[in-house]
Design a protein around this motif. Sequence first.
Motif, mmCIF file in Angstrom:
data_model
loop_
_atom_site.group_PDB
_atom_site.id
_atom_site.type_symbol
_atom_site.label_atom_id
_atom_site.label_comp_id
_atom_site.label_asym_id
_atom_site.label_seq_id
_atom_site.Cartn_x
_atom_site.Cartn_y
_atom_site.Cartn_z
ATOM 1 N N VAL A 188 1.025 -1.073 0.183
ATOM 2 C CA VAL A 188 -0.003 -0.063 0.011
ATOM 3 C C VAL A 188 0.932 1.092 0.017
ATOM 4 C CG1 VAL A 188 -1.825 1.191 1.187
ATOM 5 C CG2 VAL A 188 -1.817 -1.327 1.142
ATOM 6 N N THR A 189 0.253 2.243 -0.990
ATOM 7 C CA THR A 189 1.320 3.491 -0.966
ATOM 8 C C THR A 189 0.149 4.660 -0.598
ATOM 9 O OG1 THR A 189 0.795 3.997 -3.239
ATOM 10 C CG2 THR A 189 2.689 2.772 -2.573
ATOM 11 N N VAL A 190 0.792 5.590 0.112
ATOM 12 C CA VAL A 190 -0.037 6.824 0.216
ATOM 13 C C VAL A 190 0.840 7.942 -0.218
ATOM 14 C CG1 VAL A 190 -0.819 8.360 2.332
ATOM 15 C CG2 VAL A 190 -0.842 5.908 2.522
ATOM 16 N N ASP A 191 0.487 8.606 -1.213
ATOM 17 C CA ASP A 191 0.861 9.824 -2.027
ATOM 18 C C ASP A 191 2.285 9.258 -2.509
ATOM 19 O OD1 ASP A 191 -1.193 11.292 -1.586
ATOM 20 O OD2 ASP A 191 -0.285 12.456 0.363
ATOM 21 N N GLY A 192 2.422 8.031 -2.832
ATOM 22 C CA GLY A 192 3.500 7.654 -3.649
ATOM 23 C C GLY A 192 4.506 7.057 -2.648
ATOM 24 N N ALA A 193 4.394 7.090 -1.335
ATOM 25 C CA ALA A 193 5.257 6.590 -0.577
ATOM 26 C C ALA A 193 4.665 5.153 0.165
ATOM 27 C CB ALA A 193 5.550 7.484 0.552
ATOM 28 N N VAL A 194 5.594 4.167 0.276
ATOM 29 C CA VAL A 194 5.017 2.729 0.977
ATOM 30 C C VAL A 194 4.799 3.189 2.700
ATOM 31 C CG1 VAL A 194 5.622 0.304 1.684
ATOM 32 C CG2 VAL A 194 6.172 1.583 -0.554
ATOM 33 N N ARG B 90 -2.962 3.951 -2.669
ATOM 34 C CA ARG B 90 -3.092 2.886 -3.771
ATOM 35 C C ARG B 90 -2.825 1.608 -3.406
ATOM 36 N NH1 ARG B 90 -3.088 5.877 -8.683
ATOM 37 N NH2 ARG B 90 -2.602 7.992 -8.591
ATOM 38 N N TYR B 91 -3.380 0.785 -3.909
ATOM 39 C CA TYR B 91 -3.673 -0.722 -3.586
ATOM 40 C C TYR B 91 -4.017 -1.661 -4.834
ATOM 41 C CZ TYR B 91 -4.331 -5.306 -1.754
ATOM 42 O OH TYR B 91 -4.495 -6.755 -1.650
ATOM 43 N N GLU B 92 -3.257 -2.522 -5.364
ATOM 44 C CA GLU B 92 -3.651 -3.412 -6.381
ATOM 45 C C GLU B 92 -4.141 -2.544 -7.549
ATOM 46 O OE1 GLU B 92 -5.680 -6.831 -5.232
ATOM 47 O OE2 GLU B 92 -3.875 -7.902 -4.975
ATOM 48 N N GLY B 93 -3.830 -1.523 -7.940
ATOM 49 C CA GLY B 93 -4.413 -0.659 -9.052
ATOM 50 C C GLY B 93 -5.401 0.106 -8.539
ATOM 51 N N ALA B 94 -6.131 0.075 -7.427
ATOM 52 C CA ALA B 94 -7.282 1.020 -6.890
ATOM 53 C C ALA B 94 -6.464 2.227 -6.327
ATOM 54 C CB ALA B 94 -8.001 0.216 -5.994
ATOM 55 N N ALA B 95 -6.923 3.337 -6.884
ATOM 56 C CA ALA B 95 -6.659 4.532 -6.091
ATOM 57 C C ALA B 95 -7.914 5.469 -5.456
ATOM 58 C CB ALA B 95 -6.077 5.700 -7.234
#
Length: 99
Positions: free
Chosen positions: A64-70, A85-90
Amino acid sequence: MIVSPGTSAQDIESPYQRRYALRMSSVEEIPIRDEAIRLGQLLKLAGVVQDGAMARMVIENHEVTVDGAVVTRRGTQIRPGMIVRYEGAAITPGRAESL
């Protein structure tokens, strides 16, 4: 055809791949009541994970990333405008309309 985040949905013939490309390019706003929501709760509310155990697992596995950071803490506070973002979902939280 390989579908990547930069692929236009109009360029894709397969309905499944078209939906996937649209999902990759758009950010879904999830209404919340408060000013912020915990990351694990947002993933459950958005329906991208089945339950809290799965949310914990994908977060701890660096998926999972938040604003591009893991992010590896499921208690991380997510505010409107932050993109998860997770598995293509934003997804991003948005303020629910007051009644």
